[in-house]
Design a protein around this motif. Structure first.
Motif, PDB file in Angstrom:
ATOM      1  N   GLY A  25      20.863  28.956  74.412  1.00 56.46           N
ATOM      2  CA  GLY A  25      21.999  29.680  73.867  1.00 56.46           C
ATOM      3  C   GLY A  25      23.092  28.945  74.673  1.00 56.46           C
ATOM      4  N   ASN A  26      24.244  29.514  74.809  1.00 52.62           N
ATOM      5  CA  ASN A  26      25.491  28.840  75.395  1.00 52.62           C
ATOM      6  C   ASN A  26      26.012  29.967  76.349  1.00 52.62           C
ATOM      7  N   VAL A  27      26.794  29.530  77.325  1.00 53.53           N
ATOM      8  CA  VAL A  27      27.487  30.248  78.211  1.00 53.53           C
ATOM      9  C   VAL A  27      28.743  29.909  78.455  1.00 53.53           C
ATOM     10  N   THR A  28      29.580  30.458  78.891  1.00 57.14           N
ATOM     11  CA  THR A  28      30.914  30.069  79.513  1.00 57.14           C
ATOM     12  C   THR A  28      31.130  30.366  81.001  1.00 57.14           C
ATOM     13  N   ILE A  29      31.382  29.625  81.830  1.00 59.18           N
ATOM     14  CA  ILE A  29      31.265  29.694  83.253  1.00 59.18           C
ATOM     15  C   ILE A  29      32.840  29.643  83.665  1.00 59.18           C
ATOM     16  N   ALA A  30      33.327  30.709  84.475  1.00 58.05           N
ATOM     17  CA  ALA A  30      34.555  30.767  84.734  1.00 58.05           C
ATOM     18  C   ALA A  30      34.505  30.231  86.227  1.00 58.05           C
ATOM     19  N   LEU A  31      35.177  29.076  86.520  1.00 54.37           N
ATOM     20  CA  LEU A  31      35.136  28.474  87.822  1.00 54.37           C
ATOM     21  C   LEU A  31      36.263  28.907  88.636  1.00 54.37           C
ATOM     22  N   GLY A  32      35.919  29.136  89.954  1.00 59.12           N
ATOM     23  CA  GLY A  32      36.833  29.554  91.073  1.00 59.12           C
ATOM     24  C   GLY A  32      37.721  28.312  91.528  1.00 59.12           C
ATOM     25  N   SER A  33      38.539  28.468  92.345  1.00 60.79           N
ATOM     26  CA  SER A  33      39.371  27.329  92.667  1.00 60.79           C
ATOM     27  C   SER A  33      38.514  26.180  93.392  1.00 60.79           C
ATOM     28  N   ALA A  34      37.538  26.704  94.504  1.00 65.09           N
ATOM     29  CA  ALA A  34      36.589  25.727  95.024  1.00 65.09           C
ATOM     30  C   ALA A  34      35.827  24.828  94.039  1.00 65.09           C
ATOM     31  N   ALA A  35      35.328  25.521  92.918  1.00 65.37           N
ATOM     32  CA  ALA A  35      34.597  24.732  91.986  1.00 65.37           C
ATOM     33  C   ALA A  35      35.437  23.727  91.275  1.00 65.37           C
ATOM     34  N   LYS A  36      36.668  24.400  90.856  1.00 65.64           N
ATOM     35  CA  LYS A  36      37.652  23.269  90.202  1.00 65.64           C
ATOM     36  C   LYS A  36      37.947  22.031  90.879  1.00 65.64           C
ATOM     37  N   ALA A  37      38.214  22.297  92.426  1.00 69.21           N
ATOM     38  CA  ALA A  37      38.566  21.203  93.283  1.00 69.21           C
ATOM     39  C   ALA A  37      37.378  20.350  93.341  1.00 69.21           C
ATOM     40  N   ALA A  38      36.320  20.903  93.523  1.00 69.89           N
ATOM     41  CA  ALA A  38      35.161  19.995  93.653  1.00 69.89           C
ATOM     42  C   ALA A  38      35.090  18.942  92.442  1.00 69.89           C
ATOM     43  N   LEU A  39      35.413  19.448  91.186  1.00 70.01           N
ATOM     44  CA  LEU A  39      35.341  18.815  89.978  1.00 70.01           C
ATOM     45  C   LEU A  39      36.388  17.660  90.047  1.00 70.01           C
ATOM     46  N   GLU A  40      37.290  18.144  90.745  1.00 70.41           N
ATOM     47  CA  GLU A  40      38.501  16.976  90.586  1.00 70.41           C
ATOM     48  C   GLU A  40      38.024  15.927  91.736  1.00 70.41           C
ATOM     49  N   ARG A  41      36.970  16.139  92.666  1.00 65.86           N
ATOM     50  CA  ARG A  41      36.498  14.957  93.403  1.00 65.86           C
ATOM     51  C   ARG A  41      35.299  14.517  93.098  1.00 65.86           C
ATOM     52  N   SER A  42      34.846  14.837  91.812  1.00 65.20           N
ATOM     53  CA  SER A  42      33.459  14.685  91.406  1.00 65.20           C
ATOM     54  C   SER A  42      33.574  13.328  90.349  1.00 65.20           C
ATOM     55  N   SER A  43      32.286  12.807  90.296  1.00 65.04           N
ATOM     56  CA  SER A  43      31.992  11.679  89.086  1.00 65.04           C
ATOM     57  C   SER A  43      30.828  11.772  88.660  1.00 65.04           C
ATOM     58  N   THR A  44      29.880  12.894  88.960  1.00 68.50           N
ATOM     59  CA  THR A  44      28.845  13.269  88.572  1.00 68.50           C
ATOM     60  C   THR A  44      28.474  14.658  88.372  1.00 68.50           C
ATOM     61  N   LEU A  45      27.859  15.178  87.380  1.00 71.50           N
ATOM     62  CA  LEU A  45      27.041  16.548  87.406  1.00 71.50           C
ATOM     63  C   LEU A  45      25.683  16.315  87.193  1.00 71.50           C
ATOM     64  N   ALA A  46      25.055  17.420  87.847  1.00 70.79           N
ATOM     65  CA  ALA A  46      23.752  17.443  88.086  1.00 70.79           C
ATOM     66  C   ALA A  46      23.201  18.785  87.797  1.00 70.79           C
ATOM     67  N   VAL A  47      21.734  18.948  87.133  1.00 70.09           N
ATOM     68  CA  VAL A  47      21.329  20.111  86.823  1.00 70.09           C
ATOM     69  C   VAL A  47      19.820  20.294  87.735  1.00 70.09           C
ATOM     70  N   SER A  48      19.599  21.153  88.515  1.00 71.89           N
ATOM     71  CA  SER A  48      18.602  21.359  89.090  1.00 71.89           C
ATOM     72  C   SER A  48      17.688  22.405  88.749  1.00 71.89           C
ATOM     73  N   LEU A  49      16.335  22.603  89.081  1.00 70.18           N
ATOM     74  CA  LEU A  49      15.649  23.765  88.661  1.00 70.18           C
ATOM     75  C   LEU A  49      15.232  24.586  90.019  1.00 70.18           C
ATOM     76  N   GLU A  50      15.842  25.776  89.807  1.00 67.17           N
ATOM     77  CA  GLU A  50      15.923  26.504  91.399  1.00 67.17           C
ATOM     78  C   GLU A  50      15.222  27.897  90.904  1.00 67.17           C
ATOM     79  N   PRO A  51      15.018  28.862  92.144  1.00 69.73           N
ATOM     80  CA  PRO A  51      14.140  30.068  92.001  1.00 69.73           C
ATOM     81  C   PRO A  51      15.156  30.963  91.225  1.00 69.73           C
ATOM     82  N   PRO A  52      14.689  31.910  90.724  1.00 66.34           N
ATOM     83  CA  PRO A  52      15.496  32.957  89.982  1.00 66.34           C
ATOM     84  C   PRO A  52      16.544  33.316  90.996  1.00 66.34           C
ATOM     85  N   GLY A  53      18.068  33.388  90.395  1.00 61.15           N
ATOM     86  CA  GLY A  53      19.088  33.759  90.839  1.00 61.15           C
ATOM     87  C   GLY A  53      19.755  32.760  91.474  1.00 61.15           C
TER      88      GLY A  53
END
Length: 73
Positions: A25-53
């Motif tokens: 399905g779909n999800v909308t993620i509300a980003l906080g200021s730290a996440a927005k700042a990280a995106l401004e300093r990023s050139s790559t996204l990654a997806v990892s497989l993590e434990p529940p939560g």
């Protein structure tokens, strides 16, 4: 079941969590200021497989399943 976690990889190589992704399905993620700042300093996204939560640490602990370049518009 494990969770998929979305990360921004800053140009300094520091991963910053952007939140958990749904198994389907779909999800909308509300980003906080730290996440927005990280995106401004990023050139790559990654997806990892993590434990529940999500990763118990501030970095991916499971395998990175996917990476994609962020393109400037």
């Amino acid at each position: 079941a494990n969770d998929y976690q979305l990360w921004a990889l800053t140009d300094a190589g520091v991963p910053v969590s952007l939140g958990l992704l749904p198994q389907s399905g779909n999800v909308t993620i509300a980003l906080g200021s730290a996440a927005k700042a990280a995106l401004e300093r990023s050139s790559t996204l990654a997806v990892s497989l993590e434990p529940p939560g999500g990763s118990p640490q501030a970095v991916p602990t499971g395998p990175v399943l996917f990476t994609a370049a962020l393109l400037a518009s």
